[in-house]
Motif scaffolding. Sequence first.
Motif, PDB file in Angstrom:
ATOM      1  N   PHE A 292      53.294  21.051  54.548  1.00  0.00           N
ATOM      2  CA  PHE A 292      54.260  20.931  55.536  1.00  0.00           C
ATOM      3  C   PHE A 292      53.868  21.829  56.842  1.00  0.00           C
ATOM      4  N   GLU A 293      52.853  22.610  56.681  1.00  0.00           N
ATOM      5  CA  GLU A 293      52.336  23.478  57.816  1.00  0.00           C
ATOM      6  C   GLU A 293      51.221  22.541  58.831  1.00  0.00           C
ATOM      7  N   THR A 294      50.984  21.449  58.555  1.00  0.00           N
ATOM      8  CA  THR A 294      50.151  20.726  59.149  1.00  0.00           C
ATOM      9  C   THR A 294      50.837  19.415  59.554  1.00  0.00           C
ATOM     10  N   PHE A 295      50.810  19.023  60.807  1.00  0.00           N
ATOM     11  CA  PHE A 295      51.257  17.949  61.316  1.00  0.00           C
ATOM     12  C   PHE A 295      50.237  16.756  61.264  1.00  0.00           C
ATOM     13  N   CYS A 296      50.908  15.561  60.710  1.00  0.00           N
ATOM     14  CA  CYS A 296      49.922  14.560  60.432  1.00  0.00           C
ATOM     15  C   CYS A 296      50.841  13.205  60.648  1.00  0.00           C
ATOM     16  N   LEU A 297      50.305  12.284  61.177  1.00  0.00           N
ATOM     17  CA  LEU A 297      51.453  11.136  61.581  1.00  0.00           C
ATOM     18  C   LEU A 297      51.058  10.158  60.177  1.00  0.00           C
ATOM     19  N   ASP A 298      51.975  10.040  59.294  1.00  0.00           N
ATOM     20  CA  ASP A 298      51.650   9.226  57.900  1.00  0.00           C
ATOM     21  C   ASP A 298      52.808   8.335  58.013  1.00  0.00           C
ATOM     22  N   PRO A 299      52.416   6.944  58.281  1.00  0.00           N
ATOM     23  CA  PRO A 299      53.476   5.849  58.288  1.00  0.00           C
ATOM     24  C   PRO A 299      54.072   5.630  56.914  1.00  0.00           C
ATOM     25  N   SER A 300      53.135   5.917  55.902  1.00  0.00           N
ATOM     26  CA  SER A 300      53.557   5.514  54.536  1.00  0.00           C
ATOM     27  C   SER A 300      54.756   6.594  54.163  1.00  0.00           C
ATOM     28  N   LEU A 301      55.117   7.512  54.565  1.00  0.00           N
ATOM     29  CA  LEU A 301      56.456   8.208  54.223  1.00  0.00           C
ATOM     30  C   LEU A 301      57.490   7.637  54.484  1.00  0.00           C
ATOM     31  N   VAL A 302      57.563   6.595  55.216  1.00  0.00           N
ATOM     32  CA  VAL A 302      59.128   5.812  55.384  1.00  0.00           C
ATOM     33  C   VAL A 302      59.083   4.598  54.600  1.00  0.00           C
ATOM     34  N   THR A 303      58.055   4.503  53.594  1.00  0.00           N
ATOM     35  CA  THR A 303      58.120   3.300  52.824  1.00  0.00           C
ATOM     36  C   THR A 303      58.254   3.643  51.342  1.00  0.00           C
ATOM     37  N   LYS A 304      58.376   2.854  50.327  1.00  0.00           N
ATOM     38  CA  LYS A 304      58.741   3.187  49.016  1.00  0.00           C
ATOM     39  C   LYS A 304      57.369   3.731  48.281  1.00  0.00           C
ATOM     40  N   GLN A 305      56.375   3.766  48.799  1.00  0.00           N
ATOM     41  CA  GLN A 305      55.212   4.558  48.043  1.00  0.00           C
ATOM     42  C   GLN A 305      54.957   5.730  48.844  1.00  0.00           C
ATOM     43  N   ALA A 306      55.941   6.442  49.202  1.00  0.00           N
ATOM     44  CA  ALA A 306      55.568   7.617  49.926  1.00  0.00           C
ATOM     45  C   ALA A 306      55.370   8.820  48.871  1.00  0.00           C
ATOM     46  N   ASN A 307      54.126   9.635  49.272  1.00  0.00           N
ATOM     47  CA  ASN A 307      53.610  10.475  48.470  1.00  0.00           C
ATOM     48  C   ASN A 307      54.237  11.889  48.800  1.00  0.00           C
ATOM     49  N   LEU A 308      55.437  12.144  48.202  1.00  0.00           N
ATOM     50  CA  LEU A 308      56.155  13.206  48.727  1.00  0.00           C
ATOM     51  C   LEU A 308      55.733  14.538  47.642  1.00  0.00           C
ATOM     52  N   VAL A 309      55.710  14.308  46.507  1.00  0.00           N
ATOM     53  CA  VAL A 309      55.461  15.558  45.424  1.00  0.00           C
ATOM     54  C   VAL A 309      54.580  14.914  44.253  1.00  0.00           C
ATOM     55  N   HIS A 310      54.097  15.712  43.448  1.00  0.00           N
ATOM     56  CA  HIS A 310      53.304  15.290  42.319  1.00  0.00           C
ATOM     57  C   HIS A 310      54.595  14.914  41.206  1.00  0.00           C
ATOM     58  N   PHE A 311      54.303  13.516  40.584  1.00  0.00           N
ATOM     59  CA  PHE A 311      55.201  12.906  39.761  1.00  0.00           C
ATOM     60  C   PHE A 311      54.304  12.150  38.739  1.00  0.00           C
ATOM     61  N   PRO A 312      54.730  12.576  37.395  1.00  0.00           N
ATOM     62  CA  PRO A 312      55.295  13.469  37.056  1.00  0.00           C
ATOM     63  C   PRO A 312      54.881  14.885  37.316  1.00  0.00           C
ATOM     64  N   PRO A 313      55.652  15.815  37.361  1.00  0.00           N
ATOM     65  CA  PRO A 313      55.055  17.068  37.436  1.00  0.00           C
ATOM     66  C   PRO A 313      54.469  17.688  36.283  1.00  0.00           C
ATOM     67  N   GLY A 314      53.458  18.645  36.360  1.00  0.00           N
ATOM     68  CA  GLY A 314      52.759  19.289  35.547  1.00  0.00           C
ATOM     69  C   GLY A 314      53.437  20.286  34.662  1.00  0.00           C
ATOM     70  N   PHE A 315      52.857  20.459  33.473  1.00  0.00           N
ATOM     71  CA  PHE A 315      53.600  21.520  32.373  1.00  0.00           C
ATOM     72  C   PHE A 315      53.376  22.989  32.945  1.00  0.00           C
ATOM     73  N   GLN A 316      54.359  23.708  33.122  1.00  0.00           N
ATOM     74  CA  GLN A 316      54.358  25.077  33.488  1.00  0.00           C
ATOM     75  C   GLN A 316      54.772  25.912  32.203  1.00  0.00           C
ATOM     76  N   PRO A 317      54.271  26.894  31.919  1.00  0.00           N
ATOM     77  CA  PRO A 317      54.735  27.942  30.837  1.00  0.00           C
ATOM     78  C   PRO A 317      55.735  28.583  31.594  1.00  0.00           C
ATOM     79  N   ILE A 318      57.095  28.402  30.462  1.00  0.00           N
ATOM     80  CA  ILE A 318      58.135  29.391  30.666  1.00  0.00           C
ATOM     81  C   ILE A 318      58.545  30.189  29.711  1.00  0.00           C
ATOM     82  N   PRO A 319      59.365  31.187  29.795  1.00  0.00           N
ATOM     83  CA  PRO A 319      59.489  32.237  28.750  1.00  0.00           C
ATOM     84  C   PRO A 319      60.489  31.616  27.549  1.00  0.00           C
TER      85      PRO A 319
END
Length: 300
Positions: free
Chosen positions: A231-258
């Motif tokens: 988020f803190e780095t400006f970068c022109l990425d045309p793929s963000l407006v396509t169906k293959q946009a790399n927005l987040v890690h999916f599926p998300p990794g496992f995290q320990p919870i109480p």
Amino acid sequence: ADSEETKERLFESMLSECRDAIQAVREELRPDQKQRDYTLEGESGKVSNLQYLHSYLTYIKLSTAIKRNENMAKGLQKALLQQQPEDDGKRSPRPQDLIRLYDIILQNLVELLQLPGLEEDKAFQKEIGLKTLVYKAYRCFFIAQSYVLVKKWSEALVLYDRVLKYANEVNSDAGAFRNSLKDLPDVQELITQVRSEKCSLQAAAILDASDSHQTETSSQVKDNKPLVERFETFCLDPSLVTKQANLVHFPPGFQPIPCKPLFFDLALNHVAFPPLEDKLEQKTKSGLTGYIKGIFGFRS
């Protein structure tokens, strides 16, 4: 004067004496209020000698203030042309300083037009109007210079055109007032300087546009990180407006919870319940007797 400091001291001394003289005349004007009413509802009235003296002294004070500020402006212009590096604890002059000086000069010219007794002097009004155009042109020029420093090319270009407009009006309307304008900054020299500055501005705007285009081209290089991690780095990425946009890690990794806590009823094992046999027998007997009585009573 031998130096600028001596000249500035002489200006301040003269302005101080003008203020003292104006104050003395103003005190003489106070007893007779009728002398102040030089105009009533559009009808021209008589102006007293004291009022004329007050206007004359005010004219001297304002004219001296204009000369003082113009002298300071010339010194700042020389310092701007020399482009000296900033010393420790000493700030180099900027175009904004000149803008402030020309603002004060224009305000003094407005006060000159409002002096009592000079409303009918058309030649004086015309002369002050031409001087106002000259100082407006110089003020507009240094506003354009301040925009050039922050690379606002279109605003500076419009202001340069406004400078040429003011200067051409002065040249066309000067006529018989050229002798009174000769002590002012040279308008023709300003026109020549503005034309050269416009050429330099257009060249600088073209170079700046090419540099920004190269910067945008380099900013199009992207990495494989998802958008949520850059988020803190400006970068022109045309793929963000396509169906293959790399927005987040999916599926998300496992995290320990109480873990959800489990509650056990341990007290129930140590509770002694009271005996209920007597109550159960009574309920049973009363129930059978009532049932038999009900049968025989129905038959009888």
